[in-house]
Design an enzyme around this catalytic site. Structure first.
Site, mmCIF file in Angstrom:
data_model
loop_
_atom_site.group_PDB
_atom_site.id
_atom_site.type_symbol
_atom_site.label_atom_id
_atom_site.label_comp_id
_atom_site.label_asym_id
_atom_site.label_seq_id
_atom_site.Cartn_x
_atom_site.Cartn_y
_atom_site.Cartn_z
ATOM 1 N N TYR A 47 1.586 -3.784 7.841
ATOM 2 C CA TYR A 47 2.903 -4.120 7.320
ATOM 3 C C TYR A 47 3.486 -2.695 6.997
ATOM 4 O O TYR A 47 4.742 -2.644 7.006
ATOM 5 C CB TYR A 47 2.542 -4.834 6.040
ATOM 6 C CG TYR A 47 3.448 -5.407 5.057
ATOM 7 C CD1 TYR A 47 4.308 -6.425 5.384
ATOM 8 C CD2 TYR A 47 4.125 -4.426 4.263
ATOM 9 C CE1 TYR A 47 5.428 -7.028 4.549
ATOM 10 C CE2 TYR A 47 5.114 -5.115 3.329
ATOM 11 C CZ TYR A 47 5.925 -6.260 3.517
ATOM 12 O OH TYR A 47 6.722 -6.676 3.027
ATOM 13 N N PRO A 92 12.255 -2.948 -1.461
ATOM 14 C CA PRO A 92 12.111 -3.882 -2.691
ATOM 15 C C PRO A 92 10.730 -3.197 -3.235
ATOM 16 O O PRO A 92 9.729 -3.128 -2.074
ATOM 17 C CB PRO A 92 11.963 -5.352 -2.367
ATOM 18 C CG PRO A 92 12.463 -5.425 -1.141
ATOM 19 C CD PRO A 92 12.420 -4.114 -0.366
HETATM 20 N N1 CAA Z 1 -3.934 -1.735 -5.066
HETATM 21 C C1 CAA Z 1 -4.972 -1.266 -5.370
HETATM 22 N N2 CAA Z 1 -6.235 -1.758 -5.207
HETATM 23 C C2 CAA Z 1 -6.249 -2.633 -4.434
HETATM 24 C C3 CAA Z 1 -5.308 -3.298 -3.898
HETATM 25 C C4 CAA Z 1 -3.882 -2.852 -3.895
HETATM 26 N N3 CAA Z 1 -2.827 -3.365 -3.737
HETATM 27 N N4 CAA Z 1 -5.467 -4.417 -3.104
HETATM 28 C C5 CAA Z 1 -6.789 -4.386 -3.054
HETATM 29 N N5 CAA Z 1 -7.566 -3.246 -3.849
HETATM 30 C C6 CAA Z 1 -8.975 -3.063 -4.316
HETATM 31 C C7 CAA Z 1 -9.292 -3.986 -4.941
HETATM 32 O O1 CAA Z 1 -9.200 -4.161 -6.243
HETATM 33 C C8 CAA Z 1 -10.900 -3.798 -4.594
HETATM 34 O O2 CAA Z 1 -11.558 -2.857 -5.401
HETATM 35 P P1 CAA Z 1 -12.878 -2.842 -5.990
HETATM 36 O O3 CAA Z 1 -14.112 -3.141 -5.010
HETATM 37 O O4 CAA Z 1 -13.073 -1.799 -6.911
HETATM 38 O O5 CAA Z 1 -12.868 -4.303 -6.695
HETATM 39 C C9 CAA Z 1 -10.882 -3.129 -3.087
HETATM 40 O O6 CAA Z 1 -9.656 -2.739 -2.995
HETATM 41 C C10 CAA Z 1 -11.131 -4.135 -1.882
HETATM 42 O O7 CAA Z 1 -10.250 -5.418 -2.416
HETATM 43 P P2 CAA Z 1 -10.923 -6.873 -2.111
HETATM 44 O O8 CAA Z 1 -12.166 -6.940 -2.670
HETATM 45 O O9 CAA Z 1 -9.988 -7.688 -2.383
HETATM 46 O O10 CAA Z 1 -11.397 -6.722 -0.317
HETATM 47 P P3 CAA Z 1 -10.947 -7.984 0.843
HETATM 48 O O11 CAA Z 1 -11.591 -7.421 1.879
HETATM 49 O O12 CAA Z 1 -11.549 -9.398 0.028
HETATM 50 O O13 CAA Z 1 -9.236 -7.994 0.567
HETATM 51 C C11 CAA Z 1 -7.333 -7.557 0.751
HETATM 52 C C12 CAA Z 1 -8.666 -6.981 0.932
HETATM 53 C C13 CAA Z 1 -6.716 -8.583 1.614
HETATM 54 C C14 CAA Z 1 -6.421 -6.063 1.058
HETATM 55 C C15 CAA Z 1 -6.958 -7.994 -0.738
HETATM 56 O O14 CAA Z 1 -7.360 -6.831 -1.630
HETATM 57 C C16 CAA Z 1 -5.458 -7.994 -0.966
HETATM 58 O O15 CAA Z 1 -4.649 -8.794 -0.523
HETATM 59 N N6 CAA Z 1 -4.891 -6.923 -1.517
HETATM 60 C C17 CAA Z 1 -3.365 -6.983 -1.854
HETATM 61 C C18 CAA Z 1 -2.830 -5.777 -0.712
HETATM 62 C C19 CAA Z 1 -1.523 -5.650 -1.181
HETATM 63 O O16 CAA Z 1 -0.911 -5.014 -2.258
HETATM 64 N N7 CAA Z 1 -0.353 -6.358 -0.464
HETATM 65 C C20 CAA Z 1 1.009 -6.672 -0.456
HETATM 66 C C21 CAA Z 1 1.483 -7.919 -0.472
HETATM 67 S S1 CAA Z 1 2.998 -8.085 -1.309
HETATM 68 C C22 CAA Z 1 4.069 -7.373 -0.164
HETATM 69 O O17 CAA Z 1 3.711 -6.962 1.002
HETATM 70 C C23 CAA Z 1 5.555 -7.472 -0.340
HETATM 71 C C24 CAA Z 1 6.090 -6.003 -0.610
HETATM 72 O O18 CAA Z 1 6.586 -5.439 0.350
HETATM 73 C C25 CAA Z 1 5.671 -5.272 -1.552
#
Ligand code: CAA
Length: 241
Positions: free
Chosen positions: A147, A177
């Site tokens: 992304y 955004p």
């Molecule tokens: N910021 C900071 N830390 C993050 C993070 C983020 N956005 N996403 C994940 N982490 C951290 C988690 O808290 C976790 O830390 P700990 O081990 O210390 O608890 C570590 O990274 C691993 O995360 P998961 O345990 O969730 O690992 P997973 O493999 O099960 O999932 C993931 C990984 C799919 C990336 C999931 O964490 C996730 O969906 N994270 C959000 C990612 C994100 O920010 N996406 C934005 C979507 S919105 C969008 O895209 C619109 C836009 O334009 C802004």
């Protein structure tokens, strides 16, 4: 006759707010959508904005779909490239399918949608292209190599095309955004959203789709002709370029 505005992904989330705001500003609006017929039909019934189904990751589908819009409403003079998807995964777990799906929709989709309307805009000497990029294209985001790459690519596309369009009355701008309260963001694991993301937003909350829509209305206006190649950030203070 009011100008025709086409919004991709225009029946849900940020796109729905953009469609509604452009209609309220006096444009004739068409909302493209890819898959969710129920949501699109409800949106049409609620807003009176016509919806058109095709997949922006297919060039041929875009040519055909834009042809339908133009036959119904007239030439597209404002294009809002908003359609986007996420397939978040840490890079070591990311599959080629997750990579390709996001690149094909969020980056190649801009080529597929803009190319078919570009010639007409050049001929008429007027056009407004607004590309919805993301804060994560500016700063990068863990779990979003696909992304972030696509959204950063959208910014390069915007700047290159702005130079080509300038002498023809076509402006090309991007909006970045931050985290907006849509289904896409609410799909983030709750713990990650509440502990890792919202605390980083200085205004202390997610954005509203309408707060992005007003940026689009600003850039789409006839009197915004001196603004081109720019990136407008709306992220609650989370990231400054
Ligand atoms: N910021 C900071 N830390 C993050 C993070 C983020 N956005 N996403 C994940 N982490 C951290 C988690 O808290 C976790 O830390 P700990 O081990 O210390 O608890 C570590 O990274 C691993 O995360 P998961 O345990 O969730 O690992 P997973 O493999 O099960 O999932 C993931 C990984 C799919 C990336 C999931 O964490 C996730 O969906 N994270 C959000 C990612 C994100 O920010 N996406 C934005 C979507 S919105 C969008 O895209 C619109 C836009 O334009 C802004």
């Amino acid at each position: 006759m009011s100008r025709v505005a086409l919004v991709t992904g225009g029946s849900r989330g940020i796109g729905a707010a953009i469609s509604v705001a452009l209609k309220a500003a006096g444009y004739t609006v068409a909302a493209n959508y890819a898959g969710n017929d129920d949501a699109a039909n409800a949106f049409r019934a609620e807003t009176g904005i016509p919806v058109y189904k095709w997949d922006v990751s297919s060039y041929d589908a875009c040519v055909e779909g834009i042809g339908r819009v133009e036959a119904d409403l007239g030439p597209v003079e404002i294009l809002v490239n908003n359609a986007g998807i996420t397939r978040d995964a840490m890079f070591h777990k990311m599959t080629p399918e997750q990579w390709n799906a996001v690149i094909n929709t969020n980056l190649t989709g801009l080529f597929n949608m803009t190319h078919p309307v570009w010639g007409g805009m050049r001929d008429r000497g007027f056009g407004r292209i607004v590309n919805i990029s993301s804060i994560n294209g500016q700063k990068g985001q863990m779990g979003q190599a696909n992304y972030s790459a696509a959204k950063a690519g959208d910014l390069g596309f915007t700047k290159a095309l702005a130079q080509e369009g300038a002498a023809k009355g076509i402006t090309v701008n991007a909006i970045c955004p931050g985290y907006i309260g849509t289904e896409m963001v609410r799909a983030i694991p709750e713990k990650v959203l509440s502990e890792r993301i919202i605390p980083l937003i200085p205004v202390g909350r997610l954005g509203e789709p309408e707060e992005i829509a007003r940026c689009v209305v600003f850039l789409a206006a006839d009197d915004a002709g001196f603004i081109t190649g720019s990136t407008l950030s709306a992220n609650g203070g989370q990231f400054f370029v």
